[in-house]
Design an enzyme around this catalytic site. Structure first.
Site, PDB file in Angstrom:
ATOM      1  N   SER A  99       0.837  -1.194   0.000  1.00  0.00           N
ATOM      2  CA  SER A  99       0.000   0.000   0.000  1.00  0.00           C
ATOM      3  C   SER A  99       0.878   1.252   0.000  1.00  0.00           C
ATOM      4  O   SER A  99       1.679   1.436  -0.904  1.00  0.00           O
ATOM      5  CB  SER A  99      -0.965  -0.042   1.190  1.00  0.00           C
ATOM      6  OG  SER A  99      -1.983   0.919   1.061  1.00  0.00           O
TER       7      SER A  99
ATOM      8  N   GLU B 240      -9.074  -5.242  -4.693  1.00  0.00           N
ATOM      9  CA  GLU B 240      -8.507  -4.368  -3.660  1.00  0.00           C
ATOM     10  C   GLU B 240      -9.564  -3.508  -2.970  1.00  0.00           C
ATOM     11  O   GLU B 240      -9.628  -3.415  -1.746  1.00  0.00           O
ATOM     12  CB  GLU B 240      -7.456  -3.443  -4.293  1.00  0.00           C
ATOM     13  CG  GLU B 240      -6.274  -4.152  -4.922  1.00  0.00           C
ATOM     14  CD  GLU B 240      -5.097  -4.303  -3.979  1.00  0.00           C
ATOM     15  OE1 GLU B 240      -5.249  -3.984  -2.782  1.00  0.00           O
ATOM     16  OE2 GLU B 240      -4.043  -4.749  -4.443  1.00  0.00           O
TER      17      GLU B 240
ATOM     18  N   HIS C  44      -7.750  -5.567  -0.526  1.00  0.00           N
ATOM     19  CA  HIS C  44      -6.528  -4.916  -0.071  1.00  0.00           C
ATOM     20  C   HIS C  44      -6.042  -5.593   1.210  1.00  0.00           C
ATOM     21  O   HIS C  44      -6.844  -5.929   2.087  1.00  0.00           O
ATOM     22  CB  HIS C  44      -6.836  -3.440   0.195  1.00  0.00           C
ATOM     23  CG  HIS C  44      -5.640  -2.554   0.288  1.00  0.00           C
ATOM     24  ND1 HIS C  44      -4.698  -2.449  -0.702  1.00  0.00           N
ATOM     25  CD2 HIS C  44      -5.223  -1.703   1.274  1.00  0.00           C
ATOM     26  CE1 HIS C  44      -3.773  -1.573  -0.355  1.00  0.00           C
ATOM     27  NE2 HIS C  44      -4.065  -1.111   0.855  1.00  0.00           N
TER      28      HIS C  44
END
Length: 492
Positions: free
Chosen positions: A186, A317, A410
């Site tokens: 990330s 995600e 995610h």
């Protein structure tokens, strides 16, 4: 107990139950407080007696999210008070030899997170012959506030200081300073790609892995000033670093949170610049010096040419941000079309194209797919196209959380990469029976890449778009989701 000598002094670690040597909370820079606040990282003060390194050190200041509902359960935080938070942790199989080194940079939107989360325990990397390092760096205003004067990107400069520490000291922990792989997830992956573009980081690492982040997430100086000026207004102080440094940390953290909510509530480009699109107020600043241009532009121009790169994303995600909050169920077809237009897609053609590959999908499902591509997958592919020889992956394993609706969201790849499926912090995400064979495959690919530069499948090329699709049964694909990829041509 085991003692290792560093340039600052001896550190004393311990042997874990798994037979791994662990050193925690080692300072790589002086505490960024007092006269060091809003300055580049300064060398730590040396010590003369062995320093205890048997517990995690302080973490960068951030708000605790434990009471924020289901999303906090998926992405827990660890907050350890203290000023000496520019520290790192090392896991190693032994202090002799010259093993490959991996340095992990945590995510958290540049405002939260820590290298000290138990989920990032590096024991399984050490078990497999890698020296694993995790680190903390300055977050939020302390790391990325900039009004145009003084050094920008202090959080990135912290990461560079940690890598310099690795270069100078990792040999004492059994690591090879000539074989260092940085990897991050990330905001950590965005950091990895930004470091590829920063002249000051040149030569400090030799391979790079970016998980769910690429080279597009930066702001201009003008946007940085917009963000800083609004933060100062919330705090009712002058828009200068000096004035903000006088504000108590608790009040500053609350103001940062309020600023983030204002951006989400009214994502106006006029008010927030580029931040209006990704609603992430604190990001690396393209100042023209430290960071000459956006990372993707620098990489396309040849930055990081000698660095091996592995980059990838998870299949779904955006579901992490839309499903636990209930937002996915509230998306209507008009909202879906408006969002497609906002991402500069031909709305009706794009929605029709995404729906064709997802029979029965709701508007919320389609929005999640579009946002996933806009923010994660397409930027990753653009970087692979710009950096010859890049390897690409996709993690497609679907979390069983929220009645099987969270999907390949995610952060879902992290427990498999670290081979930490048994860590309690991952239980809400993984459920009762996460596939060990997927952890075996992903973890080994990361180890192989760090060791040799080859994760085990062919590199990605614009004329042969091969990628590894990790799942319970993993296999390579060629131009997976190609029809959707084409929709973004010329747009990201």
């Amino acid at each position: 107990m085991t003692t290792v000598t560093t340039k600052q002094g001896d550190v004393r670690g311990y042997t874990s139950d798994e037979g791994v040597l662990v050193f925690q909370g080692i300072p790589y820079a002086a505490p960024p407080v007092g006269p060091n606040r809003f300055r580049p990282p300064q060398p730590p003060e040396p010590w003369t007696t062995p320093r205890d390194a048997t517990r995690y050190g302080p973490t960068a200041p951030q708000e605790d999210n434990s009471g924020e509902g289901p999303l906090a359960d998926m992405v827990p935080r660890l907050v350890i008070p203290g000023d000496d938070y520019l520290n790192l942790n090392v896991w190693t199989p032994g202090t002799t030899g010259r093993l490959p080194v991996m340095v992990f940079i945590h995510g958290g939107s540049f405002t939260s997170g820590s290298g000290s989360l138990p989920a990032y325990d590096g024991s399984r990397f050490a078990r497999d012959g890698v020296v694993l390092v995790t680190l903390n760096y300055r977050l939020g205003a302390d790391g990325f506030l900039w009004f145009g004067d003084g050094p920008p990107n202090l959080g990135l400069l912290d990461q560079i200081a940690a890598l310099a520490w690795v270069r100078d000291n990792i040999g004492g922990f059994g690591g090879d300073p000539g074989n260092v792989t940085i990897f991050g997830e990330s905001a950590g992956a965005m950091s990895v790609c930004t470091l590829l573009a920063m002249p000051a980081a040149d030569g400090l690492f030799h391979r790079a892995i970016a998980e769910s982040g690429a080279g597009h997430s930066t702001v201009t100086p003008a946007t940085a000033r917009l963000i800083g000026t609004r933060l100062a207004a919330i705090l009712e102080v002058e828009p200068t670093r000096e004035a903000i440094a006088e504000v108590p940390m608790e009040r500053l953290l609350a103001a940062q949170a309020q600023l983030g909510q204002e951006v989400i509530a009214s994502p106006s480009t006029k008010r927030w610049g580029e931040v209006a699109r990704n609603v992430m107020p604190f990001e690396p600043v393209v100042d023209g010096d430290q960071l000459p241009a956006t990372p993707i532009e620098c990489i396309a121009a040849g930055a990081g040419r000698g660095v091996d790169v592995l980059i990838g994303t998870n299949s779904e995600e955006a579901r992490l941000f839309l499903v636990p909050t209930g937002a996915a169920a509230k998306i209507s077809t008009p909202v879906l079309h408006a969002a497609a237009l906002r991402y500069r897609l031909p709305a009706f053609r794009a929605v029709r194209g995404y729906r064709a590959g997802r029979p029965g999908a709701t508007p919320g499902d389609l929005l999640a797919a579009i946002v996933t591509d806009w923010y994660y997958r397409i930027p990753a592919l653009r970087l692979a196209e710009a950096h010859e020889g890049t390897f690409v992956y996709e993690c497609a394993w679907r979390s069983p959380a929220f009645d099987q609706t969270l999907g390949a969201c995610h952060v879902v790849e992290l427990p498999f990469v670290f081979d930490n499926l048994d860590n309690p912090g991952f239980a809400p995400l993984l459920g009762d029976r996460p596939p060990q064979q997927l952890a075996d495959a992903m973890h080994q690919a990361w180890v192989d890449f760090a060791t040799t530069g080859d994760p085990g499948w062919p590199a990605y090329r614009p004329d042969h778009r091969v990628a590894m699709r990790f799942d319970t049964d993993s296999a390579t694909t060629v131009d997976d989701h190609g029809a959707e990829r084409v929709l973004w041509d010329g747009r990201r």
